[in-house]
Each structure stands twice: as structure tokens, then as C-alpha cells.
Design an enzyme around this catalytic site. Structure first.
Site, short mmCIF file in Angstrom:
data_model
loop_
_atom_site.label_atom_id
_atom_site.label_comp_id
_atom_site.label_asym_id
_atom_site.label_seq_id
_atom_site.Cartn_x
_atom_site.Cartn_y
_atom_site.Cartn_z
N TYR A 142 -25.26 -8.11 -23.10
CA TYR A 142 -26.16 -9.13 -23.36
C TYR A 142 -25.30 -9.86 -24.25
CZ TYR A 142 -30.58 -11.35 -25.53
OH TYR A 142 -31.18 -12.45 -25.85
N LYS A 170 -26.38 -10.05 -18.88
CA LYS A 170 -27.38 -11.38 -19.17
C LYS A 170 -26.62 -12.44 -19.96
CE LYS A 170 -31.65 -12.02 -21.82
NZ LYS A 170 -32.67 -11.51 -22.94
N ILE A 211 -33.33 -11.92 -16.23
CA ILE A 211 -34.14 -11.10 -17.45
C ILE A 211 -34.97 -12.26 -18.03
CG2 ILE A 211 -33.87 -9.83 -19.45
CD1 ILE A 211 -31.27 -8.63 -18.49
#
Length: 302
Positions: A142, A170, A211
Site C-alpha cells: 500500500y 495499491k 481497493i
């Protein structure tokens, strides 16, 4: 050939909703409401859920609450592969323990921030991801340099992928130009849309997952938008994106948790309050979010 859509071999693809966590007025977790919410999202065309992300207020949960949220999500989703818990923690050992808990619960992947207690250098970042990957569950990195102060640059992502530590990223930096460099440096690394308000740009650039925040309130329309965008159907995607963008951009604001929960409340889902230190929205922001939500509903989005 693997497709752009969700499949059990690459369960981090498709629309994975970063779920908001319904709280009661006394700020306790409403696990029953959360289970209903997870089931509803999947019924509405979303592929899976990401519990214990920042939208799920994981930082404010006790260990017991955090573990139960994962178990609730797995049970409600009906297939653990559809669940990607956030496993961020200050220490690598603790993050690995959360990844092991996710593996025990049957989850298909986990979402991991870089170390964020301090501005970690590349060596520390790579060691962190290597440690958590030892849990044996696929790790999605992330990248949120705005909040963590650690930037997973395309070059660093390529090295993490080469280490065997991550399967996807992400991307929340907002810099859509990075998509092309990531694809050049790490062609096998899956790019996932990390912010709602760059969905179309990253989908066109080759993203294979999202996401997502705002599907918490408008899952069916967001699913239609995502599928059109990744298919390159701009005739469908662009008008939808434009009509939703006033709402989607709240996903990238500081108050995103409260904003998305407010939108959920307005469309008849349980969002509820947020735990401190997040405070209620100011009147001005609340009015803007209400107006954007009602406009989306009036346009027939759901």
C-alpha cells in the site's frame, strides 16, 4: 490466461471494497451490521472486502476487535479468498502476526503499509515486507506517501516484487504517471487503483483492481463504472465517472472516513459515528457531502 476480473488464483484483483466499520452510538463495533454490509457489497457486484484498512479505523480497534472483524468478514463473504485484511502495524513482527491471523482465517491476501512509525529507508522497507511475506499469504503493498512519509517508488516496488515479497500495489500517491513506470520495471506486478478519484486514469493505464471507498455507499454503480473503465469502454465509463467525481474525491480527503460513513447513512446503510480522534464533520463539509450524495442518488446511482 488470467483475466482482469477477480479470480481465486489472484484474489486481490477486481473491486475489493475497503469497508467502513459500522459503530453503534456508544462507539462499540456492530459486528452484525458489518456482516450484513459485507454480504450486501458482494450481492451488489463487488468482488471482496478489505477490513481493517484506514477506512475501517483499524488504528482505534483493540486486538480482539480487529481479529473478530476479520473473522466476521470471512464468514459473511462466504469465501475467505474474497477478504484482504489490512495488516499494518508499527512493528514488522506485529504486522506478520496479523498476516498469520489472516492466513489462519482463510484470507486470500493481505494489505500492508510500509513501516510508518518513522521515515524508513529502502533497506528497512524491504526487510519489513520480507518479514511479513513469511506468513505465506500474498501481500499487496500500500503506497500512501501522503500519510506515511514513506514513498514506494516504482523502482522500490520493482525491487520488492523481485524479492518475492509483494504481488500487487495499491497506488494512492495520486500520480497516475507512475502506472507506466511500474509496468515497465515490474510487468508482473499487479497495479490496483488506490484512490477513488483517479479510478478512470489508472484503469486506462492498466490497473487490474480497485481497493475502493465509495462502493460502501454506491456499490452497483461503482461496479458498473469499474468494469467499463478496465474494459476501455469510455463511452460508458466517462459519463459515469464525471457524474460521481464530486463524491469520489472525498475518498482522498482527510475526513474520508466520516464522509463515506455519512453517505452510507444517507443511502440507508449503517455507517454511524467514527471513533476519536476523528471528530464529526464541520457543517460546511457535511453539507457538501450531503449534496454530492443526494445528487448521485437523484441520478439513479445505487
Amino acid at each position: 490466461m488470467t483475466t482482469l476480473t477477480w479470480n481465486s488464483n489472484r484474489p486481490w484483483r477486481g473491486i475489493m471494497v475497503a469497508t467502513a466499520l459500522p459503530l453503534r452510538d456508544d462507539l462499540s463495533v456492530d459486528h452484525d451490521a458489518y456482516a450484513r454490509h459485507v454480504r450486501w457489497l458482494i450481492e451488489q457486484g463487488c468482488d471482496g472486502v478489505v477490513p481493517n484498512g484506514s477506512l475501517g479505523e483499524y488504528q482505534t480497534l483493540t486486538d480482539e476487535e480487529r481479529a473478530r472483524v476479520v473473522r466476521t468478514a470471512v464468514e459473511a463473504a462466504g469465501d475467505g479468498a474474497r477478504v484482504m485484511p489490512g495488516v499494518a502495524a508499527y512493528g514488522s513482527a506485529e504486522a506478520r502476526r496479523w498476516a498469520e491471523q489472516a492466513a489462519e482465517a482463510g484470507c486470500g491476501s493481505v494489505l500492508l503499509l510500509p513501516p510508518n512509525a518513522y521515515r524508513a529507508d529502502e533497506r528497512a522497507v524491504r526487510a519489513h515486507y520480507t518479514e511479513v511475506a513469511k506468513a505465506g499469504v500474498p501481500v499487496v503493498a500500500y503506497n500512501n506517501p501522503l500519510d506515511t512519509k514513506v514513498d514506494l517508488t516504482p523502482g522500490l516496488l520493482a525491487r520488492l516484487h523481485q524479492d518475492g515479497s509483494i504481488v500487487a500495489v495499491k497506488e494512492f500517491s495520486g500520480d497516475v504517471r507512475r502506472a507506466y513506470e511500474i509496468a515497465e520495471l515490474a510487468p508482473e506486478l499487479d497495479l490496483l487503483i488506490g484512490a477513488d478519484d483517479v479510478l478512470l486514469e489508472l484503469a486506462v493505464a492498466g490497473a487490474v483492481g480497485w481497493i475502493a471507498g465509495y462502493p460502501n455507499a454506491f456499490p452497483a454503480t461503482c461496479a458498473e463504472l469499474y468494469h467499463a473503465a478496465v474494459a476501455g469502454d469510455l463511452e460508458t465509463a466517462l459519463p459515469l465517472y464525471k457524474s460521481l467525481h464530486a463524491l469520489l474525491r472525498w475518498d482522498s480527503k482527510t475526513e474520508f472516513v466520516q464522509c463515506i460513513k455519512l453517505s452510507m447513512d444517507l443511502v440507508g446503510r449503517r455507517g454511524g459515528p467514527a471513533r476519536p480522534p476523528r471528530s464529526p464533520l464541520t457543517g460546511e463539509i457535511e453539507a457538501e457531502v450531503r449534496a454530492a450524495t443526494e445528487k448521485a442518488r437523484a441520478a439513479g446511482h445505487h
